[in-house]
Design a protein around this motif. Sequence first.
Motif, PDB file in Angstrom:
ATOM      1  N   ILE A  81      33.844 125.723  36.340  1.00 43.67           N
ATOM      2  CA  ILE A  81      34.273 125.204  35.039  1.00 43.67           C
ATOM      3  C   ILE A  81      35.551 124.413  35.201  1.00 43.67           C
ATOM      4  O   ILE A  81      36.442 124.794  35.956  1.00 43.67           O
ATOM      5  CB  ILE A  81      34.500 126.356  34.044  1.00 43.67           C
ATOM      6  N   SER A  82      35.647 123.307  34.475  1.00 36.83           N
ATOM      7  CA  SER A  82      36.906 122.582  34.362  1.00 36.83           C
ATOM      8  C   SER A  82      37.150 122.337  32.877  1.00 36.83           C
ATOM      9  O   SER A  82      36.279 122.590  32.039  1.00 36.83           O
ATOM     10  CB  SER A  82      36.861 121.264  35.137  1.00 36.83           C
ATOM     11  N   TYR A  83      38.323 121.845  32.559  1.00 41.21           N
ATOM     12  CA  TYR A  83      38.686 121.585  31.176  1.00 41.21           C
ATOM     13  C   TYR A  83      38.828 120.098  30.944  1.00 41.21           C
ATOM     14  O   TYR A  83      39.297 119.359  31.813  1.00 41.21           O
ATOM     15  CB  TYR A  83      40.011 122.270  30.831  1.00 41.21           C
ATOM     16  N   GLN A  84      38.410 119.640  29.757  1.00 43.95           N
ATOM     17  CA  GLN A  84      38.599 118.256  29.347  1.00 43.95           C
ATOM     18  C   GLN A  84      39.037 118.249  27.890  1.00 43.95           C
ATOM     19  O   GLN A  84      38.768 119.186  27.142  1.00 43.95           O
ATOM     20  CB  GLN A  84      37.300 117.456  29.475  1.00 43.95           C
ATOM     21  N   PHE A  85      39.703 117.169  27.506  1.00 48.43           N
ATOM     22  CA  PHE A  85      40.102 116.985  26.122  1.00 48.43           C
ATOM     23  C   PHE A  85      39.199 115.923  25.511  1.00 48.43           C
ATOM     24  O   PHE A  85      38.970 114.872  26.106  1.00 48.43           O
ATOM     25  CB  PHE A  85      41.568 116.537  26.040  1.00 48.43           C
ATOM     26  N   ASP A  86      38.675 116.196  24.306  1.00 44.82           N
ATOM     27  CA  ASP A  86      37.832 115.196  23.655  1.00 44.82           C
ATOM     28  C   ASP A  86      38.700 114.226  22.847  1.00 44.82           C
ATOM     29  O   ASP A  86      39.927 114.284  22.896  1.00 44.82           O
ATOM     30  CB  ASP A  86      36.760 115.864  22.789  1.00 44.82           C
ATOM     31  N   GLU A  87      38.051 113.339  22.110  1.00 41.46           N
ATOM     32  CA  GLU A  87      38.785 112.295  21.389  1.00 41.46           C
ATOM     33  C   GLU A  87      39.707 112.844  20.296  1.00 41.46           C
ATOM     34  O   GLU A  87      40.685 112.208  19.930  1.00 41.46           O
ATOM     35  CB  GLU A  87      37.814 111.271  20.785  1.00 41.46           C
ATOM     36  N   ASN A  88      39.417 114.045  19.804  1.00 42.60           N
ATOM     37  CA  ASN A  88      40.278 114.669  18.794  1.00 42.60           C
ATOM     38  C   ASN A  88      41.452 115.409  19.411  1.00 42.60           C
ATOM     39  O   ASN A  88      42.310 115.910  18.696  1.00 42.60           O
ATOM     40  CB  ASN A  88      39.471 115.648  17.929  1.00 42.60           C
ATOM     41  N   GLY A  89      41.465 115.522  20.738  1.00 46.52           N
ATOM     42  CA  GLY A  89      42.540 116.225  21.429  1.00 46.52           C
ATOM     43  C   GLY A  89      42.297 117.704  21.598  1.00 46.52           C
ATOM     44  O   GLY A  89      43.183 118.439  22.008  1.00 46.52           O
ATOM     45  N   THR A  90      41.079 118.173  21.290  1.00 51.98           N
ATOM     46  CA  THR A  90      40.775 119.588  21.476  1.00 51.98           C
ATOM     47  C   THR A  90      40.272 119.824  22.894  1.00 51.98           C
ATOM     48  O   THR A  90      39.545 119.006  23.461  1.00 51.98           O
ATOM     49  CB  THR A  90      39.709 120.073  20.465  1.00 51.98           C
ATOM     50  N   LYS A  91      40.662 120.940  23.442  1.00 51.59           N
ATOM     51  CA  LYS A  91      40.313 121.300  24.804  1.00 51.59           C
ATOM     52  C   LYS A  91      38.927 121.933  24.825  1.00 51.59           C
ATOM     53  O   LYS A  91      38.604 122.766  23.973  1.00 51.59           O
ATOM     54  CB  LYS A  91      41.363 122.293  25.298  1.00 51.59           C
ATOM     55  N   LYS A  92      38.091 121.538  25.774  1.00 56.62           N
ATOM     56  CA  LYS A  92      36.756 122.123  25.892  1.00 56.62           C
ATOM     57  C   LYS A  92      36.443 122.414  27.351  1.00 56.62           C
ATOM     58  O   LYS A  92      36.989 121.798  28.260  1.00 56.62           O
ATOM     59  CB  LYS A  92      35.703 121.199  25.286  1.00 56.62           C
ATOM     60  N   ARG A  93      35.551 123.393  27.554  1.00 55.38           N
ATOM     61  CA  ARG A  93      35.131 123.774  28.896  1.00 55.38           C
ATOM     62  C   ARG A  93      33.885 122.981  29.259  1.00 55.38           C
ATOM     63  O   ARG A  93      32.956 122.879  28.465  1.00 55.38           O
ATOM     64  CB  ARG A  93      34.811 125.263  28.954  1.00 55.38           C
ATOM     65  N   VAL A  94      33.865 122.423  30.474  1.00 53.56           N
ATOM     66  CA  VAL A  94      32.708 121.656  30.943  1.00 53.56           C
ATOM     67  C   VAL A  94      32.339 122.118  32.344  1.00 53.56           C
ATOM     68  O   VAL A  94      33.170 122.620  33.095  1.00 53.56           O
ATOM     69  CB  VAL A  94      32.988 120.132  30.936  1.00 53.56           C
ATOM     70  N   PHE A  95      31.055 121.931  32.674  1.00 57.12           N
ATOM     71  CA  PHE A  95      30.588 122.224  34.026  1.00 57.12           C
ATOM     72  C   PHE A  95      31.068 121.129  34.960  1.00 57.12           C
ATOM     73  O   PHE A  95      31.030 119.947  34.622  1.00 57.12           O
ATOM     74  CB  PHE A  95      29.058 122.297  34.072  1.00 57.12           C
ATOM     75  N   ARG A  96      31.473 121.498  36.160  1.00 56.31           N
ATOM     76  CA  ARG A  96      31.965 120.508  37.120  1.00 56.31           C
ATOM     77  C   ARG A  96      30.841 119.680  37.710  1.00 56.31           C
ATOM     78  O   ARG A  96      31.052 118.524  38.064  1.00 56.31           O
ATOM     79  CB  ARG A  96      32.720 121.192  38.249  1.00 56.31           C
ATOM     80  N   SER A  97      29.642 120.220  37.823  1.00 51.07           N
ATOM     81  CA  SER A  97      28.562 119.498  38.487  1.00 51.07           C
ATOM     82  C   SER A  97      28.044 118.329  37.670  1.00 51.07           C
ATOM     83  O   SER A  97      27.799 117.249  38.198  1.00 51.07           O
ATOM     84  CB  SER A  97      27.408 120.440  38.823  1.00 51.07           C
TER      85      SER A  97
END
Length: 105
Positions: A81-97
């Motif tokens: 898992i890694s973290y990314q910020f969406d266009e609203n600035g909220t943090k979300k968990r995403v799969f690295r693959s």
Amino acid sequence: MAKLRKGDTVIVIAGKDKGKQGTILSIKQDRVKVEGINIVTKHQKPNQATGAEGGIVKQEAFLHISNVAIYNAQTQKADRISYQFDENGTKKRVFRSNGEEVATA
């Protein structure tokens, strides 16, 4: 900080239950309890105060968080898992693959 959360589907990558999948029931520091994984036999004493009967009980035990990995249903494999910020600035968990968002329970 652990990137796994209660309700995530994980796959065991080491130990006696290697390859099995289950849902995280609870997390305690660096250990996780997974549904149907690491079943142990406990000898339970009867307790009149709580009404618990005595006997031999089978239950899940905690296992180290390094022995499990989150399960990616799209790739049918263990993933990270890694973290990314969406266009609203909220943090979300995403799969690295594949960069897909992790479904939260």
